[in-house]
Write a protein that holds these residues in place. Structure first.
Motif, PDB file in Angstrom:
ATOM      1  N   MET A   1     -19.221 -91.594  23.857  1.00 54.17           N
ATOM      2  CA  MET A   1     -18.225 -92.006  23.349  1.00 54.17           C
ATOM      3  C   MET A   1     -17.974 -92.895  24.263  1.00 54.17           C
ATOM      4  SD  MET A   1     -15.436 -92.355  20.018  1.00 54.17           S
ATOM      5  CE  MET A   1     -16.511 -91.400  18.950  1.00 54.17           C
ATOM      6  N   SER A   2     -17.493 -94.143  24.102  1.00 50.33           N
ATOM      7  CA  SER A   2     -17.863 -95.198  25.706  1.00 50.33           C
ATOM      8  C   SER A   2     -16.603 -95.359  24.898  1.00 50.33           C
ATOM      9  CB  SER A   2     -18.466 -96.624  24.782  1.00 50.33           C
ATOM     10  OG  SER A   2     -18.133 -97.172  23.778  1.00 50.33           O
ATOM     11  N   SER A   3     -15.553 -95.683  26.075  1.00 51.04           N
ATOM     12  CA  SER A   3     -14.093 -96.020  26.273  1.00 51.04           C
ATOM     13  C   SER A   3     -13.768 -96.874  25.461  1.00 51.04           C
ATOM     14  CB  SER A   3     -13.983 -96.144  27.824  1.00 51.04           C
ATOM     15  OG  SER A   3     -14.358 -97.372  28.922  1.00 51.04           O
ATOM     16  N   ARG A   4     -12.482 -97.621  25.385  1.00 55.98           N
ATOM     17  CA  ARG A   4     -12.237 -98.952  25.147  1.00 55.98           C
ATOM     18  C   ARG A   4     -12.602 -99.630  25.593  1.00 55.98           C
ATOM     19  NH1 ARG A   4      -6.077 -99.422  22.341  1.00 55.98           N
ATOM     20  NH2 ARG A   4      -7.507 -97.539  21.102  1.00 55.98           N
ATOM     21  N   TRP A   5     -12.451 -99.418  26.645  1.00 53.60           N
ATOM     22  CA  TRP A   5     -13.075-100.751  28.004  1.00 53.60           C
ATOM     23  C   TRP A   5     -13.886-100.955  27.989  1.00 53.60           C
ATOM     24  CZ3 TRP A   5     -10.237-103.581  32.240  1.00 53.60           C
ATOM     25  CH2 TRP A   5     -11.538-104.546  33.398  1.00 53.60           C
ATOM     26  N   ALA A   6     -14.845-100.490  27.878  1.00 53.32           N
ATOM     27  CA  ALA A   6     -16.517-100.390  27.729  1.00 53.32           C
ATOM     28  C   ALA A   6     -16.423-101.225  26.781  1.00 53.32           C
ATOM     29  CB  ALA A   6     -17.046 -98.991  28.544  1.00 53.32           C
ATOM     30  N   LEU A  65     -16.323-106.148  50.438  1.00 60.19           N
ATOM     31  CA  LEU A  65     -15.834-105.716  49.938  1.00 60.19           C
ATOM     32  C   LEU A  65     -15.234-106.006  48.222  1.00 60.19           C
ATOM     33  CD1 LEU A  65     -12.622-105.336  52.875  1.00 60.19           C
ATOM     34  CD2 LEU A  65     -13.933-103.944  51.684  1.00 60.19           C
ATOM     35  N   ALA A  66     -15.477-107.153  47.687  1.00 55.07           N
ATOM     36  CA  ALA A  66     -15.535-107.676  46.872  1.00 55.07           C
ATOM     37  C   ALA A  66     -16.664-107.072  45.779  1.00 55.07           C
ATOM     38  CB  ALA A  66     -15.416-109.438  46.864  1.00 55.07           C
ATOM     39  N   GLY A  67     -17.520-107.166  46.014  1.00 59.25           N
ATOM     40  CA  GLY A  67     -19.231-106.821  45.671  1.00 59.25           C
ATOM     41  C   GLY A  67     -19.124-105.396  45.566  1.00 59.25           C
ATOM     42  N   ALA A  68     -18.610-104.633  46.457  1.00 63.14           N
ATOM     43  CA  ALA A  68     -18.123-103.342  45.997  1.00 63.14           C
ATOM     44  C   ALA A  68     -17.237-102.977  44.708  1.00 63.14           C
ATOM     45  CB  ALA A  68     -17.709-102.997  46.956  1.00 63.14           C
ATOM     46  N   LEU A  69     -16.400-103.816  45.036  1.00 61.62           N
ATOM     47  CA  LEU A  69     -15.496-103.488  43.674  1.00 61.62           C
ATOM     48  C   LEU A  69     -16.480-104.067  42.109  1.00 61.62           C
ATOM     49  CD1 LEU A  69     -11.790-105.069  44.614  1.00 61.62           C
ATOM     50  CD2 LEU A  69     -12.815-102.654  43.785  1.00 61.62           C
ATOM     51  N   LEU A  70     -17.124-104.805  42.238  1.00 65.81           N
ATOM     52  CA  LEU A  70     -17.922-105.617  41.638  1.00 65.81           C
ATOM     53  C   LEU A  70     -19.091-104.108  40.769  1.00 65.81           C
ATOM     54  CD1 LEU A  70     -19.473-108.889  41.924  1.00 65.81           C
ATOM     55  CD2 LEU A  70     -17.994-107.895  40.276  1.00 65.81           C
ATOM     56  N   LEU A  71     -19.795-104.048  41.912  1.00 63.53           N
ATOM     57  CA  LEU A  71     -20.641-102.305  40.789  1.00 63.53           C
ATOM     58  C   LEU A  71     -19.431-100.868  41.011  1.00 63.53           C
ATOM     59  CD1 LEU A  71     -22.451-101.719  44.389  1.00 63.53           C
ATOM     60  CD2 LEU A  71     -23.060-102.863  42.013  1.00 63.53           C
ATOM     61  N   VAL A  72     -18.406-100.774  41.217  1.00 65.17           N
ATOM     62  CA  VAL A  72     -17.376-100.188  40.479  1.00 65.17           C
ATOM     63  C   VAL A  72     -16.962-100.480  39.039  1.00 65.17           C
ATOM     64  CG1 VAL A  72     -15.145 -98.960  40.186  1.00 65.17           C
ATOM     65  CG2 VAL A  72     -15.924 -99.225  42.775  1.00 65.17           C
ATOM     66  N   PHE A  73     -17.015-102.097  38.493  1.00 65.59           N
ATOM     67  CA  PHE A  73     -16.844-102.429  37.293  1.00 65.59           C
ATOM     68  C   PHE A  73     -18.236-102.090  36.668  1.00 65.59           C
ATOM     69  CE2 PHE A  73     -17.484-106.012  34.135  1.00 65.59           C
ATOM     70  CZ  PHE A  73     -16.169-106.031  33.559  1.00 65.59           C
ATOM     71  N   ALA A  74     -19.258-102.890  36.737  1.00 60.73           N
ATOM     72  CA  ALA A  74     -20.355-102.349  36.454  1.00 60.73           C
ATOM     73  C   ALA A  74     -20.559-100.929  36.099  1.00 60.73           C
ATOM     74  CB  ALA A  74     -21.446-102.653  37.532  1.00 60.73           C
ATOM     75  N   ARG A  75     -20.031 -99.792  37.055  1.00 59.34           N
ATOM     76  CA  ARG A  75     -20.306 -98.257  36.625  1.00 59.34           C
ATOM     77  C   ARG A  75     -19.401 -97.994  35.030  1.00 59.34           C
ATOM     78  NH1 ARG A  75     -22.655 -94.337  38.800  1.00 59.34           N
ATOM     79  NH2 ARG A  75     -23.696 -95.165  40.621  1.00 59.34           N
ATOM     80  N   THR A  76     -18.521 -98.508  35.540  1.00 63.44           N
ATOM     81  CA  THR A  76     -17.141 -98.156  34.645  1.00 63.44           C
ATOM     82  C   THR A  76     -17.435 -98.984  33.303  1.00 63.44           C
ATOM     83  OG1 THR A  76     -15.588-100.671  34.834  1.00 63.44           O
ATOM     84  CG2 THR A  76     -14.892 -98.261  36.598  1.00 63.44           C
ATOM     85  N   VAL A  77     -18.307-100.043  33.202  1.00 64.62           N
ATOM     86  CA  VAL A  77     -18.713-100.046  31.710  1.00 64.62           C
ATOM     87  C   VAL A  77     -20.316 -99.601  31.173  1.00 64.62           C
ATOM     88  CG1 VAL A  77     -17.003-102.546  31.613  1.00 64.62           C
ATOM     89  CG2 VAL A  77     -19.605-102.827  32.871  1.00 64.62           C
ATOM     90  N   GLY A  78     -21.043 -98.637  32.158  1.00 65.03           N
ATOM     91  CA  GLY A  78     -21.949 -98.556  31.621  1.00 65.03           C
ATOM     92  C   GLY A  78     -23.608 -99.439  32.602  1.00 65.03           C
TER      93      GLY A  78
END
Length: 279
Positions: A1-6, A65-78
């Motif tokens: 089940m996806s998180s509320r964030w996702a 570094l900002a681009g790396a954070l974008l990839l982290v964001f993308a992974r957290t939302v699937g």
């Protein structure tokens, strides 16, 4: 089940996409300030083009570094896989015009560049900067923003306009860095047109990577040909005639973008289904 964030981001709307862009811009500015404070004495902040180190650390590192954070964001939302997977493409012949309109001025700027004025190390550092800019800005706008809007059920014509407009708004922040208002306005207008070309590249090729590579080639060739950032250097600038021809494309981008708004088909459901299936 996806998180509320996702679930929040998957139910994408225009205002959530705008919120994301504003948050990204703010985080990037904080990173840039941190890098400048930590390495300002080593790289020199008055003229970042003065040395390869200044380009790599002072300009490329914050956006990387900002681009790396974008990839982290993308992974957290699937969405990580969906960003780089093959997307719904539209092979209509007219869309390939956008690819040509981006490639031609790149070639003109390469021909116009006064190569003897640049060291090999500085050229390499500028190419690295271009890769960082192309990767990060395309992942943010033609990647995450497009995914967000499609998943929220936004029609494709609106995805086209909004993703291009948000890309332009990213550059409106230059006014807070002391850039003249008229220059900022011209930059915003140009970046809307260029962003529209990048969307069409994404749409006709079905791959975000092609938009990244073409964007990555645009910024460094502009700097190398003009000899500066948003300015022309008499010492480093290249052929004025070729640069003049290349500059015409800035207007062509905008005109073609306006025409494309009426030509892009709103196939919202198919884009949304494929985006969700590649999560």
């Amino acid at each position: 089940m996806s998180s509320r964030w996702a679930r929040f981001w998957n139910a994408g709307t225009w205002w959530k996409a705008l919120l994301f862009i504003a948050a990204y811009w703010g985080v990037y500015q904080l990173i840039a300030l941190g890098v400048s404070a930590a390495a300002g004495n080593a790289i020199g902040t008055e003229n970042p083009l003065a040395s390869p180190l200044g380009v790599v650390v002072g300009m490329a590192l914050p956006i990387l570094l900002a681009g790396a954070l974008l990839l982290v964001f993308a992974r957290t939302v699937g969405w990580f896989g969906a960003l780089f997977a093959r997307q719904p493409s539209d092979g209509r012949a007219w869309m390939w015009v956008a690819v040509a309109l981006v490639v031609i001025p790149i070639v003109l700027r390469l021909a116009a560049t006064q190569w003897s004025a640049w060291s090999f190390a500085l050229v390499l550092s500028l190419l690295f900067l271009g890769l960082c800019v192309g990767f990060t800005e395309e992942v943010a706008t033609r990647g995450i923003v497009v995914q967000m809007l499609r998943r929220g059920g936004t029609r494709e014509r609106a995805v086209f306009v909004l993703s291009s407009a948000y890309f332009a708004l990213l550059h409106a922040g230059n006014i807070f860095q002391g850039q003249a208002g008229a220059t900022v306005l011209l930059t915003v207008v140009y970046t809307f047109g260029f962003g529209a070309m990048m969307y069409l590249v994404l749409r006709v090729t079905g791959r975000l990577m092609w938009a990244i590579l073409l964007h990555a080639a645009t910024d460094p060739t502009t700097i190398l040909a003009t000899g500066g950032i948003d300015a022309h250097s008499a010492e480093l600038g290249g052929s004025a005639d070729l640069l003049g021809i290349a500059g015409i494309f800035n207007v062509v981008y905008l005109l073609f973008a306006v025409v494309a708004i009426f030509l892009v088909k709103s196939r919202g459901s198919s884009e949304r289904d494929v985006a969700q299936s590649t999560s």
